[in-house]
Design a protein around this motif. Structure first.
Motif, mmCIF file in Angstrom:
data_model
loop_
_atom_site.group_PDB
_atom_site.id
_atom_site.type_symbol
_atom_site.label_atom_id
_atom_site.label_comp_id
_atom_site.label_asym_id
_atom_site.label_seq_id
_atom_site.Cartn_x
_atom_site.Cartn_y
_atom_site.Cartn_z
ATOM 1 N N ILE A 72 0.822 -1.216 0.000
ATOM 2 C CA ILE A 72 0.000 0.000 0.000
ATOM 3 C C ILE A 72 0.856 1.267 0.000
ATOM 4 O O ILE A 72 0.431 2.304 -0.500
ATOM 5 N N SER A 73 2.087 1.174 0.518
ATOM 6 C CA SER A 73 2.964 2.348 0.442
ATOM 7 C C SER A 73 3.383 2.599 -1.002
ATOM 8 O O SER A 73 3.493 3.754 -1.443
ATOM 9 N N GLN A 74 3.592 1.532 -1.776
ATOM 10 C CA GLN A 74 3.922 1.683 -3.196
ATOM 11 C C GLN A 74 2.707 2.178 -3.983
ATOM 12 O O GLN A 74 2.850 3.007 -4.892
ATOM 13 N N ASP A 75 1.528 1.675 -3.643
ATOM 14 C CA ASP A 75 0.307 2.146 -4.297
ATOM 15 C C ASP A 75 0.150 3.652 -4.145
ATOM 16 O O ASP A 75 -0.118 4.371 -5.122
ATOM 17 N N ALA A 76 0.303 4.129 -2.902
ATOM 18 C CA ALA A 76 0.132 5.557 -2.628
ATOM 19 C C ALA A 76 1.230 6.375 -3.295
ATOM 20 O O ALA A 76 0.982 7.456 -3.849
ATOM 21 N N SER A 96 4.768 6.075 4.618
ATOM 22 C CA SER A 96 4.761 4.871 5.438
ATOM 23 C C SER A 96 3.403 4.182 5.354
ATOM 24 O O SER A 96 2.395 4.784 4.976
ATOM 25 N N VAL A 97 3.375 2.907 5.734
ATOM 26 C CA VAL A 97 2.115 2.165 5.771
ATOM 27 C C VAL A 97 1.136 2.817 6.742
ATOM 28 O O VAL A 97 -0.058 2.935 6.460
ATOM 29 N N ALA A 148 -4.046 5.886 7.277
ATOM 30 C CA ALA A 148 -4.803 6.990 7.874
ATOM 31 C C ALA A 148 -5.513 7.839 6.826
ATOM 32 O O ALA A 148 -6.333 8.693 7.160
ATOM 33 N N ARG A 149 -5.216 7.601 5.569
ATOM 34 C CA ARG A 149 -5.832 8.387 4.496
ATOM 35 C C ARG A 149 -7.183 7.801 4.100
ATOM 36 O O ARG A 149 -7.462 6.625 4.315
ATOM 37 N N SER A 150 -7.971 8.657 3.482
ATOM 38 C CA SER A 150 -9.223 8.192 2.879
ATOM 39 C C SER A 150 -9.139 8.466 1.379
ATOM 40 O O SER A 150 -8.753 9.552 0.957
ATOM 41 N N TRP A 151 -9.478 7.453 0.594
ATOM 42 C CA TRP A 151 -9.373 7.565 -0.859
ATOM 43 C C TRP A 151 -10.757 7.764 -1.462
ATOM 44 O O TRP A 151 -11.723 7.135 -1.042
ATOM 45 N N ASN A 152 -10.842 8.634 -2.467
ATOM 46 C CA ASN A 152 -12.101 8.750 -3.197
ATOM 47 C C ASN A 152 -12.180 7.627 -4.233
ATOM 48 O O ASN A 152 -11.203 6.909 -4.473
#
Length: 322
Positions: A231-235, A250-251, A256-260
């Motif tokens: 998920i760190s690479q995805d972001a 960081s993971v 802690a983020r919210s994705w649309n």
């Protein structure tokens, strides 16, 4: 199966460029012990979090700190530079580290138009001249023509052209040089590109075709562990595509983020450029892709936050293909 690393030197948040450079040397030493064949460096400019801007310098640094590992560029932005100067740099490396230099070049502008112009010292965009510059580079490296690049080494470094489709493959084949397909950028044209390269290859710089493909891989202890790491690479990749902070989060930060919905869809689509999973899943998907591409020579990118986990991913991959 044959493996190398393609390193963009993606900088984790809370790490400095100096720390990333020092860690890269340690990673290269580690993968050499694991049995990786080569370590390549990308060329990126004008970014906050991609530390590899001068592959030739990183090649020298890694070769100096390893014993047998081949070092390469993936790739030098040839349209922005003099083919003669690039050849001279690569031949200098070849003189220092015989039989260990793999010269990969590409036609990317290297960033925005402003960055491209700065790299080319204000000269007009020369991307259309790439075929001619590539042919000239091959001549200089192969000690041909009335003007020869120095130093005049006994052997020439291996030369590759990077590409994303049939046209780039055909160009490499016509010149008789190696070809690297960028699955990590475009996962849709690899089969056709690599088939074109193999079918149209003409003996020239090389006697036989030499094909590779580059791909994002995160190999965890299990599928769930790999997903956690990835998920760190995805972001990171989403941020790069948006022109935002290109350091790797960081993971904890990502969670802690919210994705649309648009971002989630984009992340899902980007997964086509990657293999994410535990050892069994990675092995199966890589074997399937190798069969499709008729290519068993891979350059791996792993741009996750945790450097130790990156090394463990590299270890798990190569242990599956002794």
């Amino acid at each position: 199966m044959r493996f190398g690393i393609l390193d963009q030197m993606a900088q984790p948040k809370q790490s400095s460029a100096e720390e990333v450079a020092a860690e890269t040397i340690k990673v290269a030493q580690y993968v050499e012990q694991l049995g990786y064949h080569s370590y390549w460096f990308a060329e990126h400019h004008g970014t906050k979090g991609l530390v590899s801007s001068s592959p030739e310098i990183m090649m020298a640094a890694i070769a100096s700190n390893t014993k047998q590992l081949s070092v390469g560029s993936g790739g030098i932005l040839l349209p922005q530079y003099s083919a003669y100067k690039v050849a001279s740099q690569l031949l200098q490396l070849q003189a220092l580290f015989p039989d260990r230099i793999e010269a990969g070049v590409g036609r990317s502008p290297g960033g925005s138009e402003r960055i491209r112009a700065l790299l080319a010292d204000g000269k007009p965009n020369q991307q259309e001249e790439y075929p001619d510059k590539l042919a000239a580079l091959a001549r200089y490296l192969n000690r041909e023509g009335s003007v020869r690049a120095a130093p005049r080494t006994k052997e020439s470094p291996k030369l590759f052209s990077l590409g994303l489709g049939e046209n780039s493959a055909e160009l490499a084949a016509k010149l008789g040089i190696g070809y690297v397909y960028g699955h990590f950028i475009n996962p849709y044209r690899g089969e056709a590109a690599l088939q074109t390269y193999q079918e149209t290859f003409t003996t020239g710089y090389l006697n036989n075709p030499l094909a590779r493909s580059a791909i994002f891989i995160v190999c965890g202890e299990s599928d769930d562990h790999a997903e956690e790491l990835a998920i760190s690479q995805d972001a990171w990749l989403l941020q790069v595509e948006k022109g935002l902070d290109s350091r790797v989060p960081s993971v904890v930060e990502v969670k802690a983020r919210s994705w649309n919905e648009k971002d989630r869809q984009r992340i899902q689509n980007n997964r086509k450029r990657m293999i994410i999973g535990g050892p069994s899943k990675v092995k199966e998907e890589l074997q399937v892709l190798s069969e499709r591409y008729q290519c068993d020579d891979w350059l791996i990118l792993t741009n996750i936050y945790d450097n130790h986990e990156k090394c463990m991913s590299y270890q798990r991959i190569i242990e599956m293909f002794p």
